[in-house]
Write a protein that holds these residues in place. Sequence first.
Motif, short mmCIF file in Angstrom:
data_model
loop_
_atom_site.label_atom_id
_atom_site.label_comp_id
_atom_site.label_asym_id
_atom_site.label_seq_id
_atom_site.Cartn_x
_atom_site.Cartn_y
_atom_site.Cartn_z
N SER A 1 0.82 -1.20 0.00
CA SER A 1 0.00 0.00 0.00
C SER A 1 0.86 1.26 0.00
O SER A 1 1.89 1.33 0.69
CB SER A 1 -0.90 -0.02 1.24
OG SER A 1 -1.53 1.22 1.44
N GLY A 2 0.43 2.26 -0.75
CA GLY A 2 1.14 3.54 -0.78
C GLY A 2 0.18 4.70 -0.75
O GLY A 2 -1.00 4.57 -1.12
N PHE A 3 0.68 5.87 -0.34
CA PHE A 3 -0.14 7.07 -0.22
C PHE A 3 0.49 8.19 -1.02
O PHE A 3 1.70 8.45 -0.92
CB PHE A 3 -0.26 7.46 1.25
CG PHE A 3 -1.15 8.64 1.52
CD1 PHE A 3 -2.46 8.67 1.05
CD2 PHE A 3 -0.70 9.73 2.25
CE1 PHE A 3 -3.29 9.76 1.30
CE2 PHE A 3 -1.52 10.82 2.51
CZ PHE A 3 -2.81 10.83 2.03
N GLY B 1 5.06 3.82 9.80
CA GLY B 1 5.00 2.84 10.88
C GLY B 1 3.96 1.76 10.64
O GLY B 1 4.07 0.65 11.18
N PHE B 2 2.94 2.05 9.82
CA PHE B 2 1.94 1.05 9.47
C PHE B 2 2.35 0.22 8.26
O PHE B 2 1.63 -0.68 7.85
CB PHE B 2 0.59 1.71 9.18
CG PHE B 2 -0.15 2.14 10.41
CD1 PHE B 2 -0.91 1.24 11.14
CD2 PHE B 2 -0.10 3.46 10.85
CE1 PHE B 2 -1.60 1.63 12.27
CE2 PHE B 2 -0.79 3.87 11.98
CZ PHE B 2 -1.54 2.95 12.70
N GLY B 3 3.49 0.57 7.66
CA GLY B 3 3.93 -0.14 6.47
C GLY B 3 3.49 0.49 5.17
O GLY B 3 3.59 -0.13 4.10
N VAL B 4 2.97 1.72 5.23
CA VAL B 4 2.53 2.41 4.03
C VAL B 4 3.75 3.03 3.32
O VAL B 4 4.59 3.68 3.96
CB VAL B 4 1.51 3.51 4.38
CG1 VAL B 4 1.13 4.32 3.13
CG2 VAL B 4 0.27 2.89 5.00
N ASP B 5 3.84 2.84 2.01
CA ASP B 5 4.89 3.45 1.20
C ASP B 5 4.62 4.95 1.11
O ASP B 5 3.58 5.37 0.59
CB ASP B 5 4.90 2.81 -0.18
CG ASP B 5 5.95 3.41 -1.12
OD1 ASP B 5 6.67 4.33 -0.71
OD2 ASP B 5 6.02 2.95 -2.28
#
Length: 343
Positions: A50-52, A71-75
């Motif tokens: 997942s990315g934002f 910290g949640f693993g989002v790119d």
Amino acid sequence: MAEYLSVGEIMLRLKSPGHERFFQSGAFEATFGGGEANVAVALANYGLSSGFVSALPDNPIGEACVRELRGFGVDVSRIQRRGDRIGIYFLEAGANQRPSNVVYDRAGSAIAEADPADFDWSSIFDGAKWMHITGITPALSESAAQLSLNAVRAARTKGVTVSCDFNFRGKLWKYGKSAPEVMRELVKYVDVGIANEEDCQKSLDISVDDVHVESGELDPKRYERLTEKVMGEFPNLGVLAVTLRESRSADRNGWSACLRDQDGFRLSRRYEITDIVDRVGGGDSFASALIYALNAYEDRQDSLEFAVAASCLKHSILGDFNRVTVAEVEKLMGGDASGRVQR
């Protein structure tokens, strides 16, 4: 590179403690949240890449926000560091017959003032398979609306599946264009539409007789007609899901959803949610879970049930983000709603 991208704004969330009124104690609980970011976090929690995509100021608040997402693993590699401020929203949690209240302070935020030309969508979508956006970002400013339109058009060109939550926010459409003027054009590029009981009416200007969003009581049969009408006007939509919230009070809601695709109309199980902890982000938790489930399950009924169960659980979690796992959602899907202590 992330395969599932969300495009939009993340804000600083300032909530009065517990069920206090604004400034009752002079304190606020500071976290982060926002529709598209909430989806990115939930998808990462489900184990997806997942990315934002957004813009945030290059200051300590912006950096704290980036660290939170990371910290949640989002790119976060596609977040541009520009602008002077992060948007803010103030939240006062309701109780019983007193509704929750949101006050926005997001004018002039980094994403609202970003130049659409500064986003190289062809590069951004390299390696992506899915893009999610909402009707909130196009409501921020004319430039944000153009940025949103550029994104969905580029996604279509690159063969990226586009989902859109039609989210109508009446407090935001202030720059001279109405929601339908912008959203009806944007939705032409959408594959998976997501809405609540009023978004089809106020974002797309589509309604059917006897759908009254303020009544608190919803007849699913009427939404069978509504979804058919929306997909008739937008034949590009392969899936349209509508959440059905029966709001009895700030603490007690009925919760279910329906879904229409080329094979017909489906209705989910209905949950009676009592003692709501935090309903903000409930729609985003449905959207993210639907995205996950459409890619994880072959049966569309299973996809719908997963999304409704995940969003039901979100009502028990403080903050914008839905901090649940696939296993927890599937357990509720399987009928375990006892809430017993897990030892």
